[in-house]
Structures are given as C-alpha cells and as structure tokens.
Design an enzyme around this catalytic site. Structure first.
Site, PDB file in Angstrom:
ATOM      1  CD  GLU A  87      -2.786  -1.160   2.516  1.00  0.00           C
ATOM      2  OE1 GLU A  87      -2.977  -0.073   3.083  1.00  0.00           O
ATOM      3  OE2 GLU A  87      -3.330  -2.225   2.850  1.00  0.00           O
TER       4      GLU A  87
HETATM    5  O1  9MR Z   1      -8.049   3.735   1.264  1.00  0.00           O
HETATM    6  C1  9MR Z   1      -9.080   3.112   1.996  1.00  0.00           C
HETATM    7  C2  9MR Z   1     -10.193   4.112   2.271  1.00  0.00           C
HETATM    8  O2  9MR Z   1     -10.810   4.499   1.063  1.00  0.00           O
HETATM    9  C3  9MR Z   1     -11.228   3.469   3.209  1.00  0.00           C
HETATM   10  O3  9MR Z   1     -12.186   4.453   3.586  1.00  0.00           O
HETATM   11  C4  9MR Z   1     -10.544   2.898   4.449  1.00  0.00           C
HETATM   12  C5  9MR Z   1     -11.527   2.137   5.331  1.00  0.00           C
HETATM   13  O4  9MR Z   1     -11.989   0.990   4.681  1.00  0.00           O
HETATM   14  O5  9MR Z   1      -9.507   2.000   4.082  1.00  0.00           O
HETATM   15  C6  9MR Z   1      -8.505   2.593   3.299  1.00  0.00           C
HETATM   16  O6  9MR Z   1      -7.535   1.613   2.980  1.00  0.00           O
HETATM   17  C7  9MR Z   1      -6.818   1.095   4.098  1.00  0.00           C
HETATM   18  C8  9MR Z   1      -6.540  -0.364   3.817  1.00  0.00           C
HETATM   19  O7  9MR Z   1      -7.744  -1.035   3.552  1.00  0.00           O
HETATM   20  C9  9MR Z   1      -5.786  -1.019   4.945  1.00  0.00           C
HETATM   21  N1  9MR Z   1      -4.587  -0.288   5.271  1.00  0.00           N
HETATM   22  C10 9MR Z   1      -4.745   1.154   5.472  1.00  0.00           C
HETATM   23  C11 9MR Z   1      -5.452   1.772   4.280  1.00  0.00           C
HETATM   24  C12 9MR Z   1      -5.549   3.274   4.422  1.00  0.00           C
HETATM   25  O8  9MR Z   1      -6.332   3.589   5.540  1.00  0.00           O
END
Ligand code: 9MR
EC number: 3.2.1.8
Length: 385
Positions: free
Chosen positions: A294
């Site tokens: 990520e």
């Molecule tokens: O980028 C994602 C965001 O759009 C969502 O609102 C959020 C909650 O589901 O999750 C974000 O992605 C996360 C990922 O799933 C896990 N690692 C951290 C990421 C950034 O918060």
C-alpha cells in the site's frame, strides 16, 4: 504509438479508453521535459523509453500495480487508460471488504467485484484480494449479529464464499489485515479486535487454513502497517510481527507471505535503511515472500511549493524502494492509488493549508510526477529476481 503497441490498440478501444490514450503522447512529451526540470539523476533518463511502471518492474521480475476500485475504473476512461498502461496487478481498495460485499448476514453482493475481475481479464491484470479478515470496514449489522457463539461460523462462511468465488483468479489474498497493535494491544502485540475477542488468537490460524482450502492457488499474505521507520512504535511492531510469524509457522499455519503496507511520510526523517533491511531479511529467512502492498507518500507538513513538495515525495519513494527492492524476497510493489485524483489521503490526512495532497505517481491531471520517475528509476536499478 508506444502505449498502443504494448497493449494493442484493439484492447484499448474495447473499453472506450482508446480516445483517452490518443491525447497522451503530448502528455508524455511534457512529462519528459518536466522530468529534466526536476533534475533527477541522469540515469533516470534510461527509463524514459519505458511506457509504464509495470513494464519496468516486470523486466526485473516483480509486479507493479495500484489500488483502485469500480467507481473510478468504470466511470473515468482517462484514468482507466493510465491505470491499464501502468499496472499489472489490481487490488480493489475497498471493493472486497466486508462492508462492500455484505449487505446482510446472509447475503453477498459481488456485482462490482465481478466487474473488476472481468476488467482484469480484459487487460491482462493479476488480481490481489484485500482483505478477508479485518477489524474495520465491517458492515453495520456485524456488531448486532456476530458474537463469540457464532463468530467462527461467520468467519468461515465469509472466507469460503469470497475466496471460493474467485478461486484460481487471485494472485494473492490479504487473509488477515492489521492484527497487531502496539502499544494498545495485548502484551504479545495482538490487536484487541472483535475477532480476537470472540475467537482468541486462533482466529488467525483458522483464517489462513480456510483460505488455503477455498483457494489453494492464491498466495496467502498477512498484511500490516507501521513497520518501516526507526521509531520505538515501529520497532515494537516489527518485533511483534516477527513473533506472530514464528507462532504461526510453529503451528503449521499455511501463511506464505508478509505484506508491508508502507504508508510513508515525506516529512519523516527517522528512516534507518539497515534496520529495515534486517527486518526484510528476518522475514525472508522464514521462507516467506514479501509484498509492498500500500505504498504512498504523504506530503502533509511539507512546504506548499509544488516543485519542492514533489521532489521530497519522490525522494522518499526512491530511498524506500532502493532498500526494499534489494531484498530478493520482495515480489510485488503496489501503490495505494495511482493518481492524486483519487487518494484516501485527501480525506484522511489533508494538508493544514488546504492545498490538494500530492502523494502518488501521477498528478490529478494524470501526468507523471517526479514520484513516477523516482519509482521507475528505483525499479530499473533493482536486482533481477
Ligand atoms: O483507502 C481506503 C479508504 O478508502 C477506506 O475508507 C478505508 C476504510 O476501509 O480504508 C482505506 O484503505 C486502508 C486499507 O484497507 C488497509 N490499510 C490502510 C489503508 C488506508 O487507511
């Protein structure tokens, strides 16, 4: 034109993104000129002939891709064109989370994820699954419905249904996400999530075992954040992560890879390459693959000036990738988004001055930023896998 020759003009026209591509030789021209003015090292010029980050990565034997979702890929043809051009592996940013897939305790809605899997087939992209078990993005019904008596049934049913539906079509699954929390977790570092509360630490083993049965072909990943810096909390998290991996392996849990999320901050100075290298070596020595899952670089706290900001963000990408790509166990790099047009950081870590954030390889107009070139250069310098 080069992009069309790589992808095939027919394939691009299939989703109507051919027209979007048509304007891009001028974009590339401007980017190359821009590249000079950002004064990256001349060896980056060597990568100027490459049309895509995925292409540079694949020449070195690893995958590059980015998080995206149905909403942007289905509605923004220009973005989709840039996406297909640059990526070889697609991870739905939110589409495979419980909240997206589970309207009720008994139902699944795969409409949008089926569309993404079809998109991936059409454009020869691998798919990554994110994520089967997490304490966040749970549907509203979860807290009223799931308890210690039925949690195992819900967990198993979810993993069997989702991983089973896409069996054979997934490069890797983040089976369990963010199960560690320091210092607020248990003494062993495990996060006090609903899953831990209901099932004890066995929920992690169970998840990996069920995933292995549901889709034996997908690489099974444990994924977490807060691991890369030379701070006491990141050191504690690295320690807890290694202990968790040891415990899982000792029990014969079928885990195969470790995902390091890598949400970086350009303003962060506490980076110790040797400690990070050691962590990567420790994971690799357990026989596990590593994915950078990520990656992005927050520009929160940096000066407003765009050229300066972009340079610092690019430098952070370069410094980090140079270290992690030296480790042969790293088999994939994914950024958490491709263009500043769509990034979670706009909402989650906005700048104090209210200016739009610029954390990703392409800017909001889909043009290459110094970060794009820094990533391309780091990929190009990486040892061959
Ligand atoms: O980028 C994602 C965001 O759009 C969502 O609102 C959020 C909650 O589901 O999750 C974000 O992605 C996360 C990922 O799933 C896990 N690692 C951290 C990421 C950034 O918060």
């Amino acid at each position: 034109m080069a992009i069309q020759s790589r992808l095939g003009r027919r394939r691009l026209l299939q989703i109507g993104i051919g027209a979007a591509i048509a304007g891009c030789s001028s974009i590339r021209q401007r980017s190359r000129q821009g590249f000079g003015s950002h004064s990256l090292s001349p060896s980056a010029l060597a990568t100027a002939g490459f049309n895509s980050l995925a292409q540079v990565a694949s020449r070195k034997g690893f995958f590059y891709g980015a998080a995206s979702d149905y909403a942007m890929l289905s509605s923004d043809a220009q973005f989709a064109a840039r996406y297909v051009e640059n990526c070889r592996i697609l991870v739905p940013e939110n589409g495979l989370k419980w909240r997206a897939l589970r309207p009720s305790p008994t139902e699944f809605d795969f409409t949008k994820t089926d569309w993404l899997f079809d998109f991936a087939v059409k454009y020869s992209l691998q798919m990554r699954g994110h994520t089967l078990v997490w304490h966040l993005s749970l549907p509203r019904w979860f807290s009223e419905t799931v308890n210690s008596r039925n949690a195992e049934r819900h967990l198993v049913h979810h993993i069997e249904s989702v991983a089973g539906r896409y069996a054979g079509k997934v490069h890797s699954w983040d089976v369990v996400n963010e199960a560690i929390e320091v210092p607020d977790g248990r003494p062993d570092g495990l996060r006090k999530s609903p899953w831990l509360e209901f099932l004890g630490e066995e929920y992690i083993d169970l998840s990996f075992r069920v995933a292995a049965q549901a889709d034996p072909e997908a690489l099974r990943v444990y994924n977490d954040y807060g691991l890369q810096y030379d701070t006491s909390s990141h050191a504690a998290k690295r320690h807890a992560a290694l202990r968790l991996l040891e415990r899982l392996q000792a029990k014969g849990t079928p885990i195969q890879a470790f995902g390091i999320q890598s949400h970086l901050r350009a303003s962060e100075t506490r980076f110790n390459a040797e400690k990070l290298r050691q962590f990567l070596r420790d994971i690799a020595s357990m026989g596990l693959k590593i994915l950078i899952t990520e990656l992005d670089v927050s520009d929160q706290g940096l000066p407003a000036d765009i050229e300066q900001r972009d340079r610092l963000v690019a430098d952070a990408y370069r410094e980090y990738l140079d270290v992690v790509l030296d480790e042969p166990a790293v088999i994939a790099v994914l950024t958490w988004g491709l263009s500043d047009r769509y990034t979670w950081l706009s909402e989650f870590k906005p700048r104090e001055d209210g200016l739009p954030v610029r954390p990703l390889p392409l800017d909001e107009n889909l043009e290459r930023k110094p970060a794009w070139w820094a990533i391309a250069q780091a990929f190009d310098n990486a040892p061959l896998r």
